[in-house]
Each structure stands twice: as structure tokens, then as C-alpha cells.
Design a protein around this motif. Structure first.
Motif, PDB file in Angstrom:
ATOM      1  N   ARG A 250       0.804  -1.216   0.000  1.00  0.00           N
ATOM      2  CA  ARG A 250       0.000   0.000   0.000  1.00  0.00           C
ATOM      3  C   ARG A 250       0.842   1.273   0.000  1.00  0.00           C
ATOM      4  O   ARG A 250       0.321   2.366   0.163  1.00  0.00           O
ATOM      5  N   ASP A 251       2.151   1.127  -0.158  1.00  0.00           N
ATOM      6  CA  ASP A 251       3.003   2.321  -0.229  1.00  0.00           C
ATOM      7  C   ASP A 251       2.772   3.041  -1.551  1.00  0.00           C
ATOM      8  O   ASP A 251       2.511   2.415  -2.579  1.00  0.00           O
ATOM      9  N   ASP A 252       2.923   4.373  -1.494  1.00  0.00           N
ATOM     10  CA  ASP A 252       2.690   5.181  -2.695  1.00  0.00           C
ATOM     11  C   ASP A 252       3.966   5.236  -3.533  1.00  0.00           C
ATOM     12  O   ASP A 252       4.757   6.171  -3.429  1.00  0.00           O
ATOM     13  N   LEU A 255       4.268   8.355  -6.129  1.00  0.00           N
ATOM     14  CA  LEU A 255       4.717   9.633  -5.577  1.00  0.00           C
ATOM     15  C   LEU A 255       6.185   9.572  -5.164  1.00  0.00           C
ATOM     16  O   LEU A 255       6.947  10.515  -5.405  1.00  0.00           O
ATOM     17  N   ASN A 256       6.572   8.464  -4.547  1.00  0.00           N
ATOM     18  CA  ASN A 256       7.982   8.332  -4.133  1.00  0.00           C
ATOM     19  C   ASN A 256       8.919   8.434  -5.329  1.00  0.00           C
ATOM     20  O   ASN A 256       9.967   9.071  -5.259  1.00  0.00           O
ATOM     21  N   MET A 258       8.334   9.961  -8.186  1.00  0.00           N
ATOM     22  CA  MET A 258       8.326  11.343  -8.686  1.00  0.00           C
ATOM     23  C   MET A 258       9.181  12.253  -7.805  1.00  0.00           C
ATOM     24  O   MET A 258       9.970  13.060  -8.299  1.00  0.00           O
ATOM     25  N   ALA A 259       9.016  12.122  -6.497  1.00  0.00           N
ATOM     26  CA  ALA A 259       9.754  13.000  -5.582  1.00  0.00           C
ATOM     27  C   ALA A 259      11.259  12.769  -5.725  1.00  0.00           C
ATOM     28  O   ALA A 259      12.035  13.728  -5.815  1.00  0.00           O
ATOM     29  N   TRP A 262      12.435  14.099  -9.366  1.00  0.00           N
ATOM     30  CA  TRP A 262      12.503  15.564  -9.551  1.00  0.00           C
ATOM     31  C   TRP A 262      13.524  16.193  -8.622  1.00  0.00           C
ATOM     32  O   TRP A 262      14.175  17.175  -8.988  1.00  0.00           O
ATOM     33  N   GLY A 418      -2.242   1.875  -4.197  1.00  0.00           N
ATOM     34  CA  GLY A 418      -1.732   2.555  -2.997  1.00  0.00           C
ATOM     35  C   GLY A 418      -1.305   3.979  -3.251  1.00  0.00           C
ATOM     36  O   GLY A 418      -0.760   4.637  -2.364  1.00  0.00           O
ATOM     37  N   ASP A 420      -1.598   7.861  -3.562  1.00  0.00           N
ATOM     38  CA  ASP A 420      -2.407   9.044  -3.254  1.00  0.00           C
ATOM     39  C   ASP A 420      -2.338  10.000  -4.432  1.00  0.00           C
ATOM     40  O   ASP A 420      -3.261  10.745  -4.713  1.00  0.00           O
ATOM     41  N   MET A 421      -1.191   9.958  -5.094  1.00  0.00           N
ATOM     42  CA  MET A 421      -0.978  10.850  -6.228  1.00  0.00           C
ATOM     43  C   MET A 421      -1.768  10.345  -7.439  1.00  0.00           C
ATOM     44  O   MET A 421      -1.842   9.141  -7.669  1.00  0.00           O
ATOM     45  N   LYS A 422      -2.390  11.280  -8.145  1.00  0.00           N
ATOM     46  CA  LYS A 422      -3.117  10.879  -9.357  1.00  0.00           C
ATOM     47  C   LYS A 422      -2.105  10.833 -10.502  1.00  0.00           C
ATOM     48  O   LYS A 422      -1.602  11.865 -10.935  1.00  0.00           O
TER      49      LYS A 422
ATOM     50  N   ALA B  20      10.191  19.899  -8.429  1.00  0.00           N
ATOM     51  CA  ALA B  20      10.899  19.290  -7.290  1.00  0.00           C
ATOM     52  C   ALA B  20      10.266  19.754  -5.979  1.00  0.00           C
ATOM     53  O   ALA B  20      10.006  18.944  -5.077  1.00  0.00           O
ATOM     54  N   PHE B  23       6.627  18.089  -5.506  1.00  0.00           N
ATOM     55  CA  PHE B  23       6.623  16.676  -5.082  1.00  0.00           C
ATOM     56  C   PHE B  23       7.268  16.496  -3.709  1.00  0.00           C
ATOM     57  O   PHE B  23       6.860  15.630  -2.942  1.00  0.00           O
ATOM     58  N   PHE B  24       8.247  17.337  -3.408  1.00  0.00           N
ATOM     59  CA  PHE B  24       8.887  17.265  -2.087  1.00  0.00           C
ATOM     60  C   PHE B  24       7.854  17.579  -1.001  1.00  0.00           C
ATOM     61  O   PHE B  24       7.744  16.883   0.009  1.00  0.00           O
ATOM     62  N   ARG B  26       4.608  17.291  -1.309  1.00  0.00           N
ATOM     63  CA  ARG B  26       3.605  16.215  -1.282  1.00  0.00           C
ATOM     64  C   ARG B  26       4.087  15.037  -0.441  1.00  0.00           C
ATOM     65  O   ARG B  26       3.301  14.410   0.265  1.00  0.00           O
ATOM     66  N   VAL B  27       5.383  14.737  -0.527  1.00  0.00           N
ATOM     67  CA  VAL B  27       5.917  13.620   0.268  1.00  0.00           C
ATOM     68  C   VAL B  27       5.947  14.007   1.749  1.00  0.00           C
ATOM     69  O   VAL B  27       5.610  13.202   2.626  1.00  0.00           O
ATOM     70  N   PRO B  31      -1.713  13.895   1.365  1.00  0.00           N
ATOM     71  CA  PRO B  31      -3.128  14.084   1.698  1.00  0.00           C
ATOM     72  C   PRO B  31      -3.650  12.894   2.500  1.00  0.00           C
ATOM     73  O   PRO B  31      -3.150  11.776   2.350  1.00  0.00           O
ATOM     74  N   ARG B  33      -5.694   9.757   3.672  1.00  0.00           N
ATOM     75  CA  ARG B  33      -6.372   8.697   2.907  1.00  0.00           C
ATOM     76  C   ARG B  33      -7.831   8.634   3.306  1.00  0.00           C
ATOM     77  O   ARG B  33      -8.170   8.784   4.484  1.00  0.00           O
TER      78      ARG B  33
END
Lengths: 538, 35
Positions: A250-252, A255-256, A258-259, A262, A418, A420-422, B20, B23-24, B26-27, B31, B33
Motif C-alpha cells: 500500500r506504499d505510494d 509519488l515516491n 516522482m519526488a 525531480w 496505494g 495518493d498521487m493521481k 521538485a 513533489f517534495f 507532497r511527500v 493528503p 487517505r
């Protein structure tokens, strides 16, 4: 994971690739490669890794095997182990330079040296026959120490501790990087001296950022750009699969990925471009930069900048800069050990210690030639085959498996599970069509790059019956060592010819060594397969 | 530096820094769940 991605590639490899591939000519393919290959491959690898982990596989041969029915795919997975070992072999050498330069900063080795002398200091360092400290074989000693430290950390399972320390080290590196970037932006022509009257940081920045659209038709530049994206994001290596194999369902991961991606780009594009090239051009001139572009460029220039700040601050800045680079490097090199360890532990029941020490020994055997034969091009050879070509080959294979064999719908579900990010839906066709096609074009284009990158003339030559004129930068000509052979034929004197012939011999020997390692891992994968069948695990 | 180089540099850096940073954050602050 950002700690793993941010490494020596950001500060040391990116500027070199940019200079060697035409500066402004490099930036456009580089950014396009990030968007259509880097991001999709990050998602592909995180998804494949997590899927493989659920199946009890923690390295690429059997992660690929669990996603595809055909038996041969697991041999493509060998790239995911081999690349890490081969890259670690020379990467640890660069890491050892940072370690050594911390030592030299403390003991003030650069005190009173001119720009040229600081640059020559590095040349002496990598020339094994001379010594910069009075310690014989200084470079190999620091290399072995560095590799020992890596192996010891892996064997004690302390990588997590290093990652936690990197959470402090990484922001510090970024803050200090911002400070140096401001210096790079403001240096201008103030570093020019009678010795280097044309020195100008602006010229360096202009060379790097002036867009040259004609580069878009040169596949060698695309290969270099794609190779840099892969190297810096650690995609196409198998490291991410191994890391993702341990994350929870269930880990995202979207998003991980992407972070980490970037943040890595921020450090590379914003900081990496504003430090080494402008500062080197600002003190030594753009011509020097073009002639001396290599991993060592930062070591040849940064100490001189620091020396201008007075003895105490110079020592502090040297320790800080090279020490933090060491941290950035070691988080990446430790990650390179994990695919081999995961494979040996999964398939042969190795203990952590045994897996780590076997990794250290193999890396040492592969790495020593890069240290002792650095000036004969062995280091560059490793970087070309393991750090560029093989990343693209593996990326082609994994993108096809993920999108076409495992299936894009199942793959997309794995990625978004899992999250959260779309995840933008337009990336689904990009992953399925654009990324594999792009990778294939880059790879095949690099195999048959025409003379001077001129495709129109090459096609004309082909249709008029004169054959396809290959460029010396094409993979085919690289395999044949055509460029080097031309240099030997044109050598003006016996000494130069003899040196080039030695270079040719060592480059071929290095290739045989790399090939032997690859074949060895293939045999291990085949043995593991038989073992699995015997144990009823397949 | 030429105008083209300055524009390319500034635009690229603004875009990369923006993504950057986004996304930083966001991590750092994901949000909640809904499940």
C-alpha cells in the motif's frame, strides 16, 4: 531513495557529459529523455520491484522471470546485477577521490598552488607512478579503503544508518551546493589571470545553455543524454527494483518515484550545471574545460576556488564539499551492492556477511584495472559499456516486459495501487508506446550512427551503393576501436604510437574482464534456475 | 551570455525547481487517505 539517486553523477558526471556532447546540444535531448524515458522508467522499475518482492524475488533476473513466461528474460535480468557491480567498480574510485581530497584539504596540500598546479595535482594523483603525499600507491590505497568501508557497511547491515545520516548530509550538501552555485553565477571574468587570460564563467554557462537544435538528429548525443538520465536516476541498473522489492503493497510508489526523480533533477540541472563548468571556465577558460572534461574536473578546479578564501575557510570548505560528496557517493554505491546481495541470498542462501564480502571481492577485481590503468582509458571504457550502453539495453528489455508482456493494464494497476498521487493518464500510452520506441531508436541509432551524425548523407550514400558510412562514435565502430586505430595509424612518433597501442591492448583486456563477469553471472542465474526446479520452486 | 542561453537556463530551472518543490512538499505532507 532521493539519497541514493543524488550522487556523484549530479555534480561530477553531468557537467562532463554536457561538455563532451556539445554543451547546449546536450540539454534538449537530456530534458526530453527525462520526461519520456526517465519518469516512465522510474514508475516501471518501482512497480516491477514491488511486484517481484511479493513473489519473493529481490533481484532482477527472477523479478523479470516472474513477469514473463519465456525463460530467456531472466538472462536480461543479469544486466541488473552486472551493471551495478561494474559501475560500483569505478564509482568507488571516484568516491575514493572525494575521501582523499578531504584528507588533502585538512593537510593543506593545495596551499599556494596556482590554477594549473591544482589541476596538475589531480593528474599526479591518478598517475600511479607519482605520489602527491609521499605515500606510495596513494590512489589504490584510498580506493581499497573506500571499497572496504562500503563492504563493511553492507556486511553489518548498516546501510539504513547511512541512509538516515544522509537525511542530514543531503540537505547540507544542497545548501552548500546553492552557495557554490551562486559563486559560479557571479564569478564572471574575475578569475582570469595572465596565465589564463580568457577565463570566463559566462563563457562556460553560455556553452552549456545555448540551445543547439541540430543536436536533435544526432543519436550519439541522445545516447549520452539517455545514459546520463539513467545513471543519475539509477534507472536501467536494477537498483530500484531491489529497493522497491521491500516496500509495502500500500506504499505510494508513484509519488515516491516522482519526488526522488525531480529532487535529483533539481540537484543536477540547477546545482550541477552552475558549479563545476562555470567555475572551471571562470578560472581556467572554456578551452581548458573542453580539453579536460572528465570526472576529475571538479577535483582540478574546486580546491583552487576554496584556496582564495584563506587557509581556515579553504580547509573547512574542502572538508565540507568533498566530505558531503563522499556521503552522496556512498549512499549510491551501497545501493549498488544490494542487487548482488539480494540475488545470492535469495538463490544460494548466502548470509548477509558472505553476500557483502563476495560483492566486495568481485568489485575489487573489476575495479583495480580502473585504478592502475586509469590513464589508458580503462575507466572510460567501464563508464561507456556499464554506465551508458548497458543501462539502455536493460531499459529496452524492461519497458517491453512491463508494457507488452506483463501487460500495460496490469502494470498500471500495480503502479497506481496505494497511490495518493493521481498518475496522469497520458503516461499510460507513453509507457506503452513512446518509451520503448524511443529507447529502441536511441539504441539502434547509436549502433549505426552515421559519419558526423549526418543521416541524410548516409542514406544518400547507401542508396547510391556506397554503403553506410559509420561514425567512430557508433557502437559498432567503438567495438572495433576504429577511432583509436586511426590515431595509431596517424601517430607522429614511436612513443605516441606505443602508448596508443598499450591503450588499445588494455581497453580490449578490460572488455574481456567485463564480459567474463557478465558470463559468470549468467552461469549463476542458470544454476539458480536448476536449483529452483529441483526444489520445486518453479 | 546570449539571450537564448539565459532564457533556456532560467525557464528550465524554474520548471525543475517548481516540480521538485511540489513533489517534495507532497511527500512531506501527503493528503489524508479516505479509506
Amino acid at each position: 531513495m532521493a539519497g541514493n539517486a543524488v550522487g556523484l553523477g549530479n555534480f561530477l558526471r553531468f557537467p562532463v557529459q554536457a561538455v563532451n556532447n556539445g554543451g547546449g546540444a546536450f540539454i534538449i535531448p537530456y530534458l526530453v529523455s527525462f520526461l519520456v524515458m526517465g519518469i516512465p522508467l522510474l514508475w516501471i522499475e518501482w512497480s516491477m520491484g514491488r511486484f517481484g518482492g511479493r513473489m519473493g524475488n529481490h533481484s532482477t533476473p527472477y523479478i523479470l522471470d516472474s513477469m514473463a513466461r519465456a525463460k530467456f528474460w531472466k538472462y536480461f535480468g543479469v544486466f541488473g546485477i552486472w551493471t551495478n557491480i561494474a559501475v560500483a567498480a569505478y564509482y568507488c574510485y571516484i568516491e575514493s577521490w572525494t575521501m582523499s581530497y578531504v584528507f588533502h584539504s585538512i593537510f593543506r596540500s593545495f596551499d599556494g598552488l596556482s590554477q594549473s598546479e591544482v589541476a596538475a595535482f589531480f593528474q599526479n594523483y591518478v598517475d600511479i607512478s607519482t605520489t602527491t603525499t609521499g605515500i606510495p600507491f596513494e590512489a589504490p590505497i584510498f580506493y581499497v579503503l573506500c571499497l572496504l568501508l562500503n563492504t563493511w557497511i553492507l556486511s553489518r547491515g548498516l546501510s539504513g544508518g547511512v541512509e538516515r545520516t544522509a537525511k542530514i548530509g543531503m540537505p547540507l550538501l544542497i545548501v552548500f551546493g546553492i552557495f557554490l552555485a551562486v559563486r559560479g553565477l557571479t564569478l564572471g571574468t574575475s578569475g582570469a589571470t595572465p596565465e589564463h587570460p580568457d577565463a570566463s564563467a559566462w563563457a562556460g554557462l553560455d556553452f552549456l545553455w545555448n540551445p543547439q537544435f541540430d543536436s536533435l538528429s544526432n543519436p550519439s548525443v541522445w545516447l549520452a543524454a539517455a545514459g546520463q538520465i539513467f545513471f543519475t536516476l539509477s534507472v536501467g541498473m536494477g537498483t530500484i527494483h531491489c529497493y522497491a522489492a521491500y516496500v509495502k503493497e500500500r506504499d505510494d510508489i508513484a509519488l515516491n518515484a516522482m519526488a526522488a526523480g525531480w529532487m535529483n533533477e533539481f540537484v543536477e540541472v540547477v546545482l550541477g550545471s552552475l558549479i563545476v563548468i562555470p567555475i572551471a571556465a571562470g578560472y581556467l577558460g572554456l578551452d581548458w574545460v573542453k580539453q579536460n572534461a572528465g570526472f576529475g574536473m571538479a577535483f582540478q578546479t574546486m580546491p583552487f576556488l576554496f584556496e582564495n578564501w584563506g587557509p581556515f575557510l579553504a580547509a573547512m570548505a574542502g572538508v565540507f564539499w568533498f566530505g558531503l560528496l563522499f556521503f552522496a557517493g556512498i549512499t549510491s554505491s551501497l545501493a549498488m551492492g544490494t542487487p548482488w546481495m539480494g540475488f545470492m541470498r535469495d538463490e544460494f542462501g548466502f548470509s548477509r556477511e558472505k553476500a557483502a564480502w563476495s560483492f566486495g571481492i568481485i568489485t575489487l577485481i573489476l575495479g583495480l584495472p580502473t585504478v592502475f590503468l586509469y590513464n589508458f582509458g580503462v575507466f572510460g571504457e567501464y563508464d561507456y559499456w556499464a554506465g551508458t550502453v548497458s543501462l539502455v539495453v536493460f531499459a529496452v528489455a524492461e519497458s517491453i516486459i512491463f508494457a507488452w508482456i506483463y501487460g500495460i493494464d496490469k502494470g498500471w494497476q500495480e503502479l497506481t495501487n496505494g497511490a495518493d498521487m493521481k498518475v496522469p493518464k497520458f503516461y499510460k500510452p507513453i509507457i506503452k508506446y513512446v518509451t520503448p520506441t524511443f529507447l529502441l531508436f536511441v539504441f539502434l541509432g547509436s549502433v549505426i550512427t552515421p559519419l558526423g551524425g549526418n543521416w541524410g548523407d548516409a542514406l544518400q550514400s547507401l542508396f547510391s551503393g556506397n554503403g553506410w558510412p559509420l561514425d567512430n562514435g557508433s557502437i559498432i565502430k567503438q567495438i572495433m576501436n576504429s577511432g583509436l586505430k586511426e590515431q595509431i595509424a596517424a601517430a607522429a612518433d614511436d612513443a605516441t604510437r606505443s602508448n596508443l597501442e598499450d591503450r588499445l591492448f588494455f581497453i580490449n583486456a578490460a572488455r574481456i574482464l567485463l564480459l567474463a563477469a557478465f558470463v559468470g553471472i549468467c552461469l549463476l542465474v542458470a544454476t539458480a534456475y536448476r536449483k529452483r526446479v529441483k526444489e520445486g520452486r518453479i | 551570455m546570449s539571450t537564448g542561453a539565459i532564457l533556456t537556463m532560467v525557464i528550465t530551472m524554474v520548471i525543475v525547481t517548481g516540480f521538485a518543490g511540489f513533489f517534495f512538499l507532497r511527500v512531506l505532507k501527503p493528503p489524508k487517505r479516505t479509506e
